[in-house]
Design an enzyme around this catalytic site. Structure first.
Site, short mmCIF file in Angstrom:
data_model
loop_
_atom_site.label_atom_id
_atom_site.label_comp_id
_atom_site.label_asym_id
_atom_site.label_seq_id
_atom_site.Cartn_x
_atom_site.Cartn_y
_atom_site.Cartn_z
CD GLU A 81 -2.82 1.16 0.07
OE1 GLU A 81 -3.68 0.29 -0.05
OE2 GLU A 81 -2.66 2.08 -0.77
CB ILE A 117 -3.18 8.29 -0.83
CG1 ILE A 117 -2.64 9.70 -0.74
CG2 ILE A 117 -4.58 8.26 -1.42
CD1 ILE A 117 -2.46 10.38 -2.10
CE LYS A 175 6.02 6.83 -5.35
NZ LYS A 175 6.37 8.18 -4.88
N GLY A 201 6.82 11.22 3.28
CA GLY A 201 7.03 11.64 4.67
C GLY A 201 6.87 10.46 5.61
#
Ligand code: HSE
Length: 405
Positions: A124, A131, A200, A298
């Protein structure tokens, strides 16, 4: 009780420990999952850290510990992250990762190994930071055909573009800040040249279309050629913003995926996504458009996504293993970018008259200080390249060309 081992105690690994420790009660109350960190693998020792006693330098200690249910791979890089993930899956342990490089490069093999061993390989945190996007693509949207995915997928570049356009920061200053905030990759070249976003978008394309394209096989442009003049011209031409976009769609039964800076019209929900935030717009045939938004990088946001996978395994441990399903894309599965149709922004050296040497009909144009910026009608990539050539043949320098979303 679920026992986990964390590989790598950097930004994501230490964030994962923090989320589990600080919110252990919340997690237990909401899901009944009681997560215990048993080992942390790192080359360093961390004296004085509350996790000091859990540190090991020997991966075999984790591999041979039958009490470890889940291995969290937060090492980054291809090796030994891939090798340790493979060994853990082969040893019948679930693996959770934030490592988009490993998923994009070795995902097909690792998913097969997970399936063979009745465990799960979950990722994930590999796309969109905190998100939730992977699980929605796997399950919540499974009743839809995906018509296309467009996303701001890299927090570092979005942070840089925002600092440049809103605060007048230089590229180098903004990159340094992104590094200090723990957003950038160890080698930030992969952020600014678009390689991180490429990893991604191939993961999202694999979830949407069932084939994993090697990231090197897609067209990839970063943000290093974006000039602050382009940002200003784009804003003046109808309020466009410029974002680095990963895009995937089906084109004649093949998959077209690419990464490039794009001009975003004001009406598009990606237009105002700024700073480290990511946004992913998924076009579904039944639901219509679905937008996923949140912090794309982050420590704690990424760790939040890692822990969501741990919880998923903890609460579904009685169920059959459930992993993403895809195979590696063959050359024939991949559509070239040459037929992709969109409007293009050009900035040329000259005036509207120069523009007329190649285009007599464009959406709008602005001329300032001997430069002219304009937006073309939608055209193929091949035609856009031919136009660049036509300008050159007329002795007119093309300073910039950016696709419009
Ligand atoms: N360097 C990545 C980014 C980290 O800036 O988005 C999250 O994948």
């Amino acid at each position: 009780m679920i026992n986990i081992a964390i590989l790598g105690f950097g930004v994501v690994g230490s964030g994962t420990a923090e989320v589990i420790t600080k919110n252990r009660d919340v997690i237990k109350e909401k899901t009944n999952a009681d997560i215990t960190i048993k080992h942390i693998l790192d080359l360093r020792d961390f004296p004085g850290s509350p996790y000091e006693a859990l540190i090991t330098h020997d991966f075999n200690e984790i591999l041979n510990d039958s009490e470890i249910d889940i291995v969290v791979e937060a090492m980054g890089g291809a090796h030994p992250a891939y090798d340790f993930s493979k060994a853990a899956l082969e040893a019948g342990k679930n693996v959770v990762t934030s490592n988009k490089l490993v998923v994009a490069q070795f995902g097909t093999e690792l998913l097969e190994i997970a399936k063979k061993n009745g465990v799960r390989y979950l990722f994930e945190a590999s796309v969109g930071g905190g998100i939730p996007i992977i699980k929605p693509m796997m399950t919540d949207l499974a009743q839809n055909r995906i018509d296309g995915v467009s996303g701001i997928l890299n927090g570092t570049t979005n942070y840089i573009l925002t600092q440049m356009s809103e605060n007048g920061a230089s590229f180098d200053e903004a990159l340094k800040e992104a590094q200090a905030k723990g957003y950038a990759e160890a080698d930030p070249t992969s952020d600014i040249e678009g390689h991180d976003a490429a990893r991604k978008i191939v993961i999202l394309a694999a979830l949407a279309y069932g084939k994993l394209i090697a990231p090197n096989n897609i067209h990839c442009e970063g943000i290093t050629k974006i000039d602050s003049k382009d940002v200003a011209f784009a804003e003046k031409l109808n309020g466009y913003s410029i974002k680095l976009i990963g895009h995937a769609e089906k084109a004649d039964d093949k998959i077209l995926a690419f990464v490039s800076p794009r001009l975003i019209p004001e009406a598009n929900p990606l237009h105002d996504i700024s700073d480290v935030f990511n946004g992913i717009l998924v076009k579904c045939d039944m639901l219509g458009d679905a937008m996923f938004y949140g912090r794309g990088a982050g420590k704690l946001p990424t760790a939040s996504a890692v822990v969501s996978d741990i919880i998923d395994i903890a609460i579904k441990s009685e169920m059959k293993a459930e992993c993403a399903k895809w195979t590696d894309a063959e050359k024939d599965d991949i559509a070239p970018i040459s037929n992709y149709v969109c409007a293009h922004y050009f900035r040329i050296e000259g005036c509207p008259k120069c523009m007329g040497k190649v285009f007599d009909d464009v959406e709008s144009c602005i001329s300032e200080n001997g430069e002219c910026a304009f937006i073309t009608k939608p055209m193929t990539e091949a035609d856009a390249l031919a136009s660049e050539k036509a300008f050159a043949e007329n002795g007119i320098k093309v300073l910039s060309r950016i696709r419009v979303l």
